[in-house]
Design a protein around this motif. Structure first.
Motif, short mmCIF file in Angstrom:
data_model
loop_
_atom_site.label_atom_id
_atom_site.label_comp_id
_atom_site.label_asym_id
_atom_site.label_seq_id
_atom_site.Cartn_x
_atom_site.Cartn_y
_atom_site.Cartn_z
N ALA A 313 0.83 -1.21 0.00
CA ALA A 313 0.00 0.00 0.00
C ALA A 313 0.86 1.26 0.00
O ALA A 313 0.54 2.24 -0.68
N SER A 314 1.96 1.23 0.76
CA SER A 314 2.82 2.41 0.81
C SER A 314 3.48 2.67 -0.54
O SER A 314 3.72 3.82 -0.92
N LEU A 315 3.79 1.62 -1.28
CA LEU A 315 4.38 1.79 -2.61
C LEU A 315 3.33 2.12 -3.66
O LEU A 315 3.62 2.80 -4.65
N ALA A 316 2.11 1.67 -3.46
CA ALA A 316 1.05 1.91 -4.44
C ALA A 316 0.73 3.40 -4.58
O ALA A 316 0.19 3.81 -5.61
N VAL A 317 1.06 4.21 -3.57
CA VAL A 317 0.76 5.64 -3.68
C VAL A 317 1.57 6.30 -4.79
O VAL A 317 1.24 7.41 -5.24
N LEU A 318 2.63 5.63 -5.25
CA LEU A 318 3.41 6.18 -6.37
C LEU A 318 2.58 6.24 -7.65
O LEU A 318 2.93 6.96 -8.58
N PHE A 319 1.49 5.48 -7.71
CA PHE A 319 0.61 5.57 -8.87
C PHE A 319 -0.05 6.94 -8.97
O PHE A 319 -0.58 7.31 -10.02
N ALA A 320 -0.05 7.71 -7.87
CA ALA A 320 -0.63 9.05 -7.89
C ALA A 320 0.25 10.04 -8.64
O ALA A 320 -0.18 11.16 -8.92
N LEU A 321 1.49 9.63 -8.96
CA LEU A 321 2.41 10.51 -9.69
C LEU A 321 2.35 10.19 -11.18
O LEU A 321 2.43 9.02 -11.56
N PRO A 322 2.22 11.20 -12.03
CA PRO A 322 2.08 10.94 -13.47
C PRO A 322 3.41 10.73 -14.18
O PRO A 322 3.66 11.29 -15.24
N PRO A 546 2.69 16.40 -1.02
CA PRO A 546 1.64 16.34 0.01
C PRO A 546 0.59 15.28 -0.27
O PRO A 546 0.14 14.58 0.65
N LEU A 547 0.20 15.13 -1.56
CA LEU A 547 -0.78 14.10 -1.91
C LEU A 547 -0.23 12.71 -1.64
O LEU A 547 -0.91 11.85 -1.07
N VAL A 548 1.03 12.49 -2.05
CA VAL A 548 1.66 11.18 -1.84
C VAL A 548 1.72 10.86 -0.35
O VAL A 548 1.38 9.75 0.09
N LEU A 549 2.14 11.84 0.44
CA LEU A 549 2.26 11.63 1.88
C LEU A 549 0.90 11.36 2.51
O LEU A 549 0.75 10.45 3.35
N ALA A 550 -0.11 12.13 2.11
CA ALA A 550 -1.45 11.94 2.68
C ALA A 550 -2.00 10.56 2.33
O ALA A 550 -2.58 9.87 3.18
N LEU A 551 -1.83 10.14 1.09
CA LEU A 551 -2.31 8.82 0.68
C LEU A 551 -1.59 7.71 1.44
O LEU A 551 -2.20 6.75 1.90
N MET A 552 -0.28 7.86 1.57
CA MET A 552 0.51 6.84 2.25
C MET A 552 0.09 6.71 3.71
O MET A 552 -0.12 5.60 4.21
N LEU A 553 -0.04 7.84 4.38
CA LEU A 553 -0.46 7.80 5.79
C LEU A 553 -1.87 7.24 5.93
O LEU A 553 -2.15 6.44 6.82
N GLY A 554 -2.77 7.67 5.03
CA GLY A 554 -4.16 7.23 5.13
C GLY A 554 -4.32 5.75 4.87
O GLY A 554 -5.03 5.05 5.61
N VAL A 555 -3.66 5.25 3.83
CA VAL A 555 -3.82 3.84 3.46
C VAL A 555 -3.22 2.94 4.54
O VAL A 555 -3.84 1.94 4.95
N THR A 556 -2.01 3.26 5.01
CA THR A 556 -1.39 2.41 6.02
C THR A 556 -2.14 2.51 7.36
O THR A 556 -2.20 1.53 8.11
N PHE A 557 -2.70 3.68 7.66
CA PHE A 557 -3.51 3.81 8.87
C PHE A 557 -4.70 2.85 8.79
O PHE A 557 -5.03 2.16 9.77
N ALA A 558 -5.32 2.80 7.64
CA ALA A 558 -6.48 1.91 7.47
C ALA A 558 -6.08 0.44 7.62
O ALA A 558 -6.80 -0.35 8.25
N VAL A 559 -4.93 0.05 7.08
CA VAL A 559 -4.49 -1.34 7.18
C VAL A 559 -4.22 -1.70 8.64
O VAL A 559 -4.62 -2.78 9.12
N LEU A 560 -3.56 -0.81 9.36
CA LEU A 560 -3.28 -1.09 10.77
C LEU A 560 -4.56 -1.12 11.60
O LEU A 560 -4.66 -1.89 12.57
#
Length: 729
Positions: A313-322, A546-560
């Motif tokens: 999930a933390s690596l998947a946030v890289l898909f947010a970058l074009p 900021p988008l990458v960081l927010a997605l990474m924190l949000g997704v991993t928070f949900a998994v935990l």
């Protein structure tokens, strides 16, 4: 007393939770599973070999940006573009009478050399000091060197793998009175890829035997040391095979291979250690081999699955970058995590069912509920504010250099000094007043010829600009220094080239691009060229941070949250992992930006960091930090569910989990640290930064900050879940 490790009959009853049932199934079908694993390895190996040859090269480009539009307009309207290859022609001693590039014999040879390069396959344009009216920007101050600038159209794969390998060897070397060397952006990155690949392969040759020795010292059984390494190899091979399925739909950068090699071994070892450790505990508790395997899959397997999901999930946030370059790492990371999960949760239990006895110590020590880590956790929790405060202060001091982070752009100094393209660029920086090949290109679709001179004069006065070439003339520091080129005005379109000084380009080319863009144009313009492409790429990446960081924190928070059913524990884990990232970036800035230890590591600091690799490190380090957090929390949560006592759960969980986390973290840190010997700065940065992050996370954070914060939170740790005890098995 001897421990019975004899497996149950394959027909033994298998009940309980799904993962326990899976464990029993893997025991019953162990030979079939191992046969299927061997088949998968053969097929995946074949596919992986094909994957490596199909990985592509990439450029630092921002699709749709102003510089991208400027390049397209330059090609469409003027049938030209920014040069991407340069040949440095140096007059050999005694070769011509005057010893300079202005000698008639040198000029004749230079014109012939330029024409020959221009006729080469794949070359669209070639011009030089001798064919462009002897501009000062293409001649060194001492007259010994001159430049031939070349444009090779096409994508990075076409240019670097098809054109340059055939062109460059034919041109470099002695050519008449000249000694010719190659440089320019395309040649620099053409040299970077094989060097980076060699760095990773060389490091892996050191890592494999080193990892085996460290695992043997920890496990005390040869098979227990060998199996995790084989699992890492399986994770790599399966990961590369999975990438083969993605390649028909998108390009994958060759650097994704390096990430696959680094993460595959690390995750394979980590996940296998988790499962083997739990298997040993089950055996120590008196269970037979079948039950021990099922218990290991039920508990450690669940932890591994959540850990893999977190890393992916933390690596998947890289898909947010074009950017295909950065998205490549998301594909590679997710694929190698899948390979690691397959090795640890499916194949390893079958191996344990067949040969688990060879992975258990010959003398099983009794299970210890107290020990060093239990005592450390107890001492920390007696004075949590003092212990936690001192640890946090130490980590904040280590992270403080991060406040001075400056993003820049990569250039030839990512290569070692002996690289031929870097040596060429060093001569150009030192001997030439300007960087003609890296000119900023300004294009206008609708322009008035009378407005061009005044605009060119204003541009030439920008600090860091050596010369401005236009249809109205060439200008330097507000003065006309050369005739104009009528071809730079076509229809109603105008084309100006802003040539930066060597000093400005070696310093902060992005700032120069910003200064050029602030000069008010008399007509609508697009600003492009290589410096503008780098500036737009950097801006696009940084703007999305900021988008990458927010997605990474949000997704991993949900998994935990799914794992713990608590809102407080994921929040605590997030804060601690951010602190771990701060330490990593503090080290990276202190070493690679500011240049400390540059002599020891053998690199040249530039005073800035390219944002691409730090973003990759951010995602990988965050995922790996969560890897250890998931494992430790699972042990603490398991004990809390059994006793309902937070302090006891933390101490016991740390006693059971910390030795493994420290060992796994140490092995993973050494794995990454081996890349510090690399010759490409990108690889060095990845290795050193990740090693620092893993060490900080596996020691100070897990051993001190976790117990201190959990003690301070008390019952709130489990909010809103509360206590949910389960009877021991």
């Amino acid at each position: 007393m001897a421990v019975n490790v004899a497996a149950r009959s394959p027909r033994a009853t298998a009940g309980g939770p799904p993962l326990r049932r899976l464990g029993h199934l893997l025991v019953r079908r162990r030979r079939l599973v191992l046969a299927l694993a061997a088949f998968v390895l053969v097929v995946a190996g074949t596919l992986a070999a094909g994957t490596v040859s199909r990985l592509s090269l990439a450029r630092f480009e921002a699709p749709g940006s102003e510089s991208d539009q400027a390049q397209a307009e330059l090609v469409r309207r003027f049938a030209t573009g920014s040069p991407d290859l340069v040949f440095l022609a140096t007059v050999r001693s005694g070769a011509v009478t005057s010893g300079t590039v202005d000698d008639p014999a040198a000029e004749a040879a230079g014109r012939e050399l330029t024409a020959r390069i221009g006729r080469a396959e794949g070359v669209e344009e070639a011009s030089s000091y001798w064919t462009r009216g002897r501009p000062a920007t293409l001649r060194s101050a001492d007259g010994r060197h001159a430049l031939v600038v070349v444009r090779v159209p096409g994508d990075a794969d076409h240019v670097r793998t098809r054109v340059l390998p055939g062109l460059v060897p034919r041109i470099v070397g002695e050519q008449g009175p000249f000694q010719v060397r190659a440089g320019g952006g395309e040649e620099v990155f053409r040299e970077t890829v094989p060097l980076a690949r060699q760095d990773f392969v060389r490091a892996e040759l050191v890592i494999f035997p080193l990892a085996f020795v460290l695992l043997w010292l920890y496990q005390r059984r040869a098979m227990a040391a060998l199996v995790p390494i084989l699992a890492g190899v399986l994770a790599m091979v399966v990961g590369l095979a999975l990438l083969r399925g993605v390649l028909p739909f998108t390009g994958i950068s060759t650097f994704a291979l390096n990430l696959t090699l680094a993460m595959g071994l690390g995750l394979g070892i980590d996940y296998c250690l988790f499962v083997v450790q739990r298997f040993r505990e089950e055996i120590r508790a008196g269970r037979d081999r079948a039950a021990a395997v099922a218990g290991a899959v039920e508990h450690a397997g669940r932890t591994v699955l959540f850990s893999g999901l977190t890393v992916a999930a933390s690596l998947a946030v890289l898909f947010a970058l074009p950017f295909d370059f950065l998205r490549s790492f998301a594909y590679a990371g997710i694929a190698v995590v899948a390979g690691g999960l397959f090795a640890a949760v499916i194949v390893l239990p079958a191996v344990l069912a067949v040969a688990g006895g060879t992975m258990v110590p010959r003398r099983q020590p009794p299970e210890r509920h107290t020990g060093f880590w239990h005592g450390l956790a107890t001492r920390v929790m007696r004075r949590p504010l003092v212990s936690g405060g001192l640890a946090a202060a130490l980590l904040l001091v280590l992270a403080s250099p991060f406040l001075g982070l400056r993003f820049g752009t990569a250039d030839d100094r990512i290569l070692p000094p002996e690289a031929s393209s870097r040596q060429t660029q060093e001569v150009i920086r030192r001997a030439f007043p300007a960087e003609e090949t890296d000119a900023i290109q300004i294009i206008s679709k609708e322009a008035t010829p009378g407005d061009v001179p005044a605009y060119a004069v204003r541009l030439s006065r920008v600090p860091g600009v050596a010369q401005v070439d236009s249809a109205a003339g060439s200008y330097a520091a507000g003065r006309r220094v050369g005739d104009g080129d009528p071809a730079r005005f076509r229809g109603e379109g105008a084309w100006l080239s802003v040539v930066p000084s060597a000093e400005a380009l070696a310093g902060d080319p992005v700032r120069l691009v910003a200064a050029v863009r602030t000069v008010p144009p008399p007509f609508e313009v697009l600003v492009g060229g290589y410096p503008a492409e780098l500036a737009d790429y950097r801006a696009s990446v940084v703007d999305r941070l900021p988008l990458v960081l927010a997605l990474m924190l949000g997704v991993t928070f949900a998994v935990l949250f799914l794992m713990t059913r608590s809102l407080v524990l994921p929040l605590k884990a997030t804060l601690l992992n951010v602190l771990s990232l701060g330490v990593m970036f503090g080290a990276v800035v202190w070493i690679f930006q500011e240049g400390h230890l540059s002599g020891l590591l053998g690199f040249t600091p530039t005073g800035t960091l390219d944002p691409s690799i730090p973003i990759l490190m951010l995602c990988v380090a965050y995922g790996l930090s969560m890897d250890y957090e998931v494992f430790l929390l699972s042990r603490i949560k398991e004990e809390y569910d059994r006793t309902g006592d937070t302090a006891r759960a933390v101490a016991t969980g740390l006693q059971r989990g910390a030795p493994l986390i420290t060992a796994a973290g140490g092995i993973l840190a050494l794995t990454f640290a081996a890349y510090a010997t690399a010759r490409v700065v990108f690889v060095q940065m990845l290795g050193v930064g990740m090693a620092v992050a893993v060490l900080a996370d596996a020691t100070v954070i897990r051993a001190v900050l976790v117990p201190s914060l959990m003690r301070l939170a008390g019952p709130l740790n489990w909010w809103p879940r509360g206590r949910a005890t389960t009877s021991p098995r």
